[in-house]
Enzyme design. Structure first.
Site, short mmCIF file in Angstrom:
data_model
loop_
_atom_site.label_atom_id
_atom_site.label_comp_id
_atom_site.label_asym_id
_atom_site.label_seq_id
_atom_site.Cartn_x
_atom_site.Cartn_y
_atom_site.Cartn_z
N TYR A 1 33.14 34.42 53.15
CA TYR A 1 32.00 35.45 53.12
C TYR A 1 31.03 34.76 54.15
O TYR A 1 30.21 35.52 54.73
CB TYR A 1 31.20 35.70 51.98
CG TYR A 1 32.10 36.03 50.74
CD1 TYR A 1 33.40 36.52 50.98
CD2 TYR A 1 31.56 36.28 49.32
CE1 TYR A 1 34.16 37.06 49.84
CE2 TYR A 1 32.36 36.42 48.49
CZ TYR A 1 33.70 36.97 48.54
OH TYR A 1 34.51 37.50 47.57
N ASP B 1 28.21 35.17 43.23
CA ASP B 1 29.68 34.87 43.47
C ASP B 1 29.67 34.94 45.01
O ASP B 1 29.49 35.84 45.75
CB ASP B 1 30.42 35.99 42.90
CG ASP B 1 31.74 35.90 43.29
OD1 ASP B 1 32.69 35.12 42.39
OD2 ASP B 1 32.19 36.36 44.39
N HIS C 1 41.43 31.56 46.37
CA HIS C 1 40.92 33.05 46.79
C HIS C 1 41.92 33.83 46.48
O HIS C 1 41.85 35.02 46.23
CB HIS C 1 40.13 33.16 47.95
CG HIS C 1 39.16 34.25 48.16
ND1 HIS C 1 38.20 33.94 48.91
CD2 HIS C 1 39.19 35.33 47.64
CE1 HIS C 1 37.67 35.28 48.85
NE2 HIS C 1 37.90 36.05 48.47
N LYS D 1 34.88 29.81 46.73
CA LYS D 1 36.25 30.05 46.88
C LYS D 1 36.97 29.20 48.18
O LYS D 1 36.25 29.20 49.06
CB LYS D 1 36.74 31.18 46.55
CG LYS D 1 36.08 32.32 45.62
CD LYS D 1 36.20 33.73 45.77
CE LYS D 1 35.40 34.37 44.78
NZ LYS D 1 34.34 35.09 45.58
N1 LIG Z 1 38.03 37.49 44.96
C1 LIG Z 1 38.15 38.56 45.75
O1 LIG Z 1 39.29 38.31 46.42
C2 LIG Z 1 36.99 39.47 45.96
C3 LIG Z 1 37.25 40.60 46.87
C4 LIG Z 1 36.14 41.50 46.83
C5 LIG Z 1 35.11 41.01 46.45
N2 LIG Z 1 34.91 40.14 45.75
C6 LIG Z 1 33.56 39.66 44.76
O2 LIG Z 1 33.12 40.77 44.08
C7 LIG Z 1 31.77 41.26 44.59
C8 LIG Z 1 31.73 42.81 44.44
O3 LIG Z 1 32.78 43.55 44.75
P1 LIG Z 1 32.37 44.63 46.28
O4 LIG Z 1 31.14 44.09 47.15
O5 LIG Z 1 33.42 44.58 46.78
O6 LIG Z 1 31.84 46.06 45.61
P2 LIG Z 1 31.09 46.44 44.47
O7 LIG Z 1 30.33 45.55 44.11
O8 LIG Z 1 31.93 47.39 43.69
O9 LIG Z 1 30.35 47.72 45.36
C9 LIG Z 1 29.19 47.20 46.35
C10 LIG Z 1 28.81 48.69 46.91
O10 LIG Z 1 28.20 49.33 45.95
C11 LIG Z 1 26.95 49.43 46.44
N3 LIG Z 1 25.98 49.38 45.01
C12 LIG Z 1 25.69 48.54 44.44
N4 LIG Z 1 24.94 48.94 43.08
C13 LIG Z 1 24.89 50.09 43.42
C14 LIG Z 1 24.06 51.26 42.43
N5 LIG Z 1 23.60 50.74 41.20
N6 LIG Z 1 24.11 52.30 42.89
C15 LIG Z 1 24.71 52.84 44.04
N7 LIG Z 1 25.42 51.96 44.69
C16 LIG Z 1 25.51 50.47 44.53
C17 LIG Z 1 26.69 48.53 47.38
O11 LIG Z 1 25.62 48.73 48.19
P3 LIG Z 1 24.21 48.22 48.90
O12 LIG Z 1 24.67 46.79 48.87
O13 LIG Z 1 24.10 48.77 50.03
O14 LIG Z 1 23.08 48.34 47.80
C18 LIG Z 1 27.68 48.43 47.90
O15 LIG Z 1 28.12 49.11 48.92
C19 LIG Z 1 31.82 40.75 46.00
O16 LIG Z 1 30.46 40.89 46.52
C20 LIG Z 1 32.41 39.62 45.95
O17 LIG Z 1 31.50 38.38 45.46
C21 LIG Z 1 35.78 39.40 45.53
#
Ligand SMILES: NC(=O)c1ccc[n+]([C@@H]2O[C@H](COP(=O)([O-])OP(=O)(O)OC[C@H]3O[C@@H](n4cnc5c(N)ncnc54)[C@H](OP(=O)(O)O)[C@@H]3O)[C@@H](O)[C@H]2O)c1
Length: 275
Positions: A53, A48, A111, A78
């Site tokens: 990004y 994704d 988005h 997106k």
């Molecule tokens: N559509 C939208 O508006 C929107 C908005 C936000 C996000 N997104 C999408 O959703 C995806 C995920 O959301 P997000 O990046 O905001 O947050 P998330 O996936 O909830 O959390 C990511 C964080 O958690 C850590 N992490 C991941 N796996 C872990 C584990 N097993 N144990 C401990 N820590 C862990 C990562 O650290 P490290 O990377 O340092 O390992 C990072 O700091 C995004 O990357 C993006 O593709 C979409």
């Protein structure tokens, strides 16, 4: 759901893997290339990204270099808010496609529901779908009223709605609405960016299964039939997040996790954002 390659079936029949790698805030270049390659090696077949990004080139390069055939990988991108509108979206899509180095995208999303713009934007997505450049189209950060407004006019119902979703924001009404209309719900920030790992309920369940709180949350997503895209750049965590297909939460445990809901957002409110 028994394997990382198990898929949700969208309302047009396209298969979308339940678990993917999110790459928000992952730097273009080596950082994103390594994360995507590690994920593909661990069995992920879904990535994704988004124009916003600024790492579409790296995602495309990693996929190319991975040796996994393009058609086996589900790629989402997106259209960003400043590009919303009919012609501008078509142009933004062309740019994304070029950066990814691909000739089609699996899923293209609006988005954010930019007021006064998202319907025209979505019309461009419908054109891209009809012209065969995208296998599925959808939206992100849409509330029920945005979906109702869009569906009153659109020709092709969105196939996916990607929204903030985690145990502190369980989006029950939105999820029920999406289910009723065969719109697949997809969770962003499923791990609440690490904000939930010391929760006693999650810790207790983790202990029982010998899994981490992150794995328990991702399993809860899957059992709720929500597509989930945890982000990590850490190889061991990328693998850990994929290792959620060998245990099953009981209905009581699912309810306990549901009960952690506080309707709490960590991201912006789709009814009140200024970007
Ligand atoms: N559509 C939208 O508006 C929107 C908005 C936000 C996000 N997104 C999408 O959703 C995806 C995920 O959301 P997000 O990046 O905001 O947050 P998330 O996936 O909830 O959390 C990511 C964080 O958690 C850590 N992490 C991941 N796996 C872990 C584990 N097993 N144990 C401990 N820590 C862990 C990562 O650290 P490290 O990377 O340092 O390992 C990072 O700091 C995004 O990357 C993006 O593709 C979409």
């Amino acid at each position: 759901m028994k394997s990382i390659q198990d898929c949700a079936i969208l309302h047009n029949g396209v298969k979308m893997p339940w678990l993917g790698l999110g790459v928000y805030k992952v730097k273009n270049g080596d950082e994103v290339i390594n994360a995507v390659k590690t994920a593909l090696e661990a069995g992920y077949r879904h990535v994704d990204t988004a124009a916003f990004y600024d790492n579409e080139e790296g995602v495309g390069q990693a996929i190319k270099e991975s040796g996994v055939p393009r058609e086996q990988i589900f790629v989402t991108t997106k259209v960003w808010n400043s590009d919303q509108g009919y012609e501008t979206t078509l142009k933004a899509f062309e740019t994304s496609l070029k950066k990814l180095g691909m000739d089609y995208i699996d899923l293209y999303l609006v988005h954010w529901p930019v007021r006064g713009k998202y319907k025209e934007t979505y019309k461009a997505l419908e054109k891209l779908y009809k012209d065969g450049f995208v296998r599925a189209i959808g939206v992100s950060n849409f509330q029920i009223h945005h979906l109702e407004d869009l569906m009153a006019e659109c020709e092709i119902k969105p196939m996916v709605n990607q929204v903030e979703y985690h145990p502190r924001l369980t989006q029950k009404e939105l999820h029920a609405f999406c289910k009723q209309h065969h719109i697949q719900l997809e969770a962003w920030s499923p791990l609440m960016r690490g904000g939930l790992f010391d929760d006693p309920t999650l810790l207790e369940i983790s202990k029982k299964y010998g899994k981490s709180p992150a794995q328990v949350i991702l399993r809860w997503d899957l059992q709720n039939e929500v597509v989930t895209i945890p982000k990590s750049i850490t190889p061991q965590r990328i693998k850990e997040n994929a290792d959620v297909f060998d245990f099953e939460l009981t209905p009581e445990e699912m309810e306990k996790i549901d009960a952690l809901n506080m309707n709490k957002r960590i991201g912006s409110d789709p009814d009140n954002f200024d970007f």
